[in-house]
Motif scaffolding. Structure first.
Motif, PDB file in Angstrom:
ATOM      1  N   ARG A 175      22.706  15.930  33.885  1.00  0.00           N
ATOM      2  CA  ARG A 175      23.310  17.266  33.933  1.00  0.00           C
ATOM      3  C   ARG A 175      24.243  17.420  35.140  1.00  0.00           C
ATOM      4  N   LEU A 176      25.112  16.441  35.299  1.00  0.00           N
ATOM      5  CA  LEU A 176      26.129  16.482  36.347  1.00  0.00           C
ATOM      6  C   LEU A 176      27.353  17.187  35.760  1.00  0.00           C
ATOM      7  N   GLU A 177      27.336  18.495  35.812  1.00  0.00           N
ATOM      8  CA  GLU A 177      28.276  19.310  35.048  1.00  0.00           C
ATOM      9  C   GLU A 177      29.740  19.095  35.440  1.00  0.00           C
ATOM     10  N   PRO A 225      25.638  10.594  33.161  1.00  0.00           N
ATOM     11  CA  PRO A 225      26.035  11.896  33.723  1.00  0.00           C
ATOM     12  C   PRO A 225      25.564  13.082  32.876  1.00  0.00           C
ATOM     13  N   ARG A 226      25.617  12.917  31.551  1.00  0.00           N
ATOM     14  CA  ARG A 226      25.160  14.002  30.669  1.00  0.00           C
ATOM     15  C   ARG A 226      23.665  14.262  30.831  1.00  0.00           C
ATOM     16  N   HIS A 256      25.056  11.570  44.493  1.00  0.00           N
ATOM     17  CA  HIS A 256      26.118  10.584  44.706  1.00  0.00           C
ATOM     18  C   HIS A 256      25.994   9.570  43.576  1.00  0.00           C
ATOM     19  N   TYR A 257      26.877   9.715  42.594  1.00  0.00           N
ATOM     20  CA  TYR A 257      26.802   8.888  41.395  1.00  0.00           C
ATOM     21  C   TYR A 257      27.648   7.632  41.587  1.00  0.00           C
ATOM     22  N   TYR A 280      30.183   3.333  27.918  1.00  0.00           N
ATOM     23  CA  TYR A 280      29.537   4.496  27.304  1.00  0.00           C
ATOM     24  C   TYR A 280      28.375   5.042  28.131  1.00  0.00           C
ATOM     25  N   PHE A 281      27.496   4.163  28.570  1.00  0.00           N
ATOM     26  CA  PHE A 281      26.315   4.650  29.291  1.00  0.00           C
ATOM     27  C   PHE A 281      26.657   5.191  30.671  1.00  0.00           C
ATOM     28  N   THR A 282      27.479   4.455  31.401  1.00  0.00           N
ATOM     29  CA  THR A 282      27.782   4.895  32.763  1.00  0.00           C
ATOM     30  C   THR A 282      28.756   6.063  32.797  1.00  0.00           C
TER      31      THR A 282
END
Length: 292
Positions: A84-86, A80-81, A115-116, A73-75
């Motif tokens: 704001r990694l759209e 990302p939310r 870079h996630y 859930y978190f990763t």
């Protein structure tokens, strides 16, 4: 290496002030290595928050490494939310639950390339940290022969990947042949950590919880569940004798200094230029040898 920053994101806690301490320490180690122009930390339950983190960074290239044990859930959603990694899509990781690596995205509101990276808990280098934790708690850089090793996870029906990460590292350590026995055990699934003294045939058992920080579970629940003490407030011996076995309880793996190496490895695989920082961190955080 100009213009690259490292952002380490972790859960944190409103209730446990020590929850964020390992993250800060690993960030300090990496900062001292000189691998990045900026090293920033952010938390879900503490300040600075995920949502504001990218706005505090000057560099245009940011490597984001989650200090979480497993994919979930978190990763996959929260981080990302909040960053704001759209264009984020979990399919970018193409993961089976333990193999997330990285995805390159654009944070348009701050004009940065992000870079996630996958969580630290599923990286192969975490296997080394678990073993290092066993070395640290026993004070023996060659610990293994005659010892069993229990890797402890929470376990939950809500996130199958939680148990996958624990089993993944237990399998890797078992395959190395270093310990006589290796087993993944859990708080809420079978085999349970409560039974650790009866699950192994070795006289000595090292128990390493795959948690990022020490807290309620690692400091209270697990010691009492294993029978190290009837009341965690009274403390316990290391090793403690339970059912004729010596239990070497190591505490949360995330407090091991070598964790900084896992963060660097994640960023390097995503393209960060870390130079010789990984080698320097490994040397700095090595367990004291018998000759020291």
């Amino acid at each position: 290496m100009t213009g690259q920053a490292l952002l380490v994101v972790a859960h944190g806690s409103h209730l446990n002030p020590e929850s964020s301490t390992p993250t800060y320490r690993h960030a300090d180690t990496i900062r001292d290595s000189g691998a990045f122009d900026e090293v920033v930390t952010a938390f879900w339950k503490e300040e600075p928050s995920f949502r504001e983190a990218l706005r505090t960074i000057d560099a245009e290239e940011v490597y984001v490494v989650p200090m979480f044990v497993s994919e979930g859930y978190f990763t996959e959603q929260v981080i990302p939310r909040e960053l704001r990694l759209e264009e984020w899509d979990v399919e970018e990781w193409d993961s089976d639950g333990t193999s997330a690596s990285h995805a390159t995205l654009r944070a348009t509101d701050v004009e940065k390339t992000v870079h996630y990276c996958g969580p630290v808990g599923t990286h192969d280098a975490m296997t080394d940290v678990i073993v290092r934790r066993a070395e640290t708690v026993t004070g023996d850089p060659d610990v293994g022969e005659g010892f069993g090793l229990a890797v402890v996870g929470h376990g939950t029906e809500r996130n199958a990947n939680s148990a996958k990460a624990i089993q993944y590292h237990a399998d890797r350590i078992e395959a190395s042949g270093r310990f006589d026995e290796v087993m993944a055990v859990f708080m809420d699934e079978d085999p349970e950590v409560d039974d650790v003294a009866t699950l192994f045939s070795t006289d000595d058992i090292v128990v390493v919880p795959l948690f990022i920080a020490d807290g309620f579970h690692t400091q209270e629940d697990i010691p009492e569940d294993m029978g190290l003490t009837d009341d965690y407030r009274e403390g316990y011996d290391v090793p403690a004798e339970v059912g004729g076995r010596r239990i070497w309880y190591a505490g949360a793996v995330g407090t091991e200094p070598l964790m900084a190496d896992v963060v660097l490895e994640r960023a390097a695989e995503a393209g960060a230029d870390v130079g010789e920082a990984i080698e320097r961190v490994r040397e700095r955080t090595r367990v004291a040898s018998a000759d020291d």
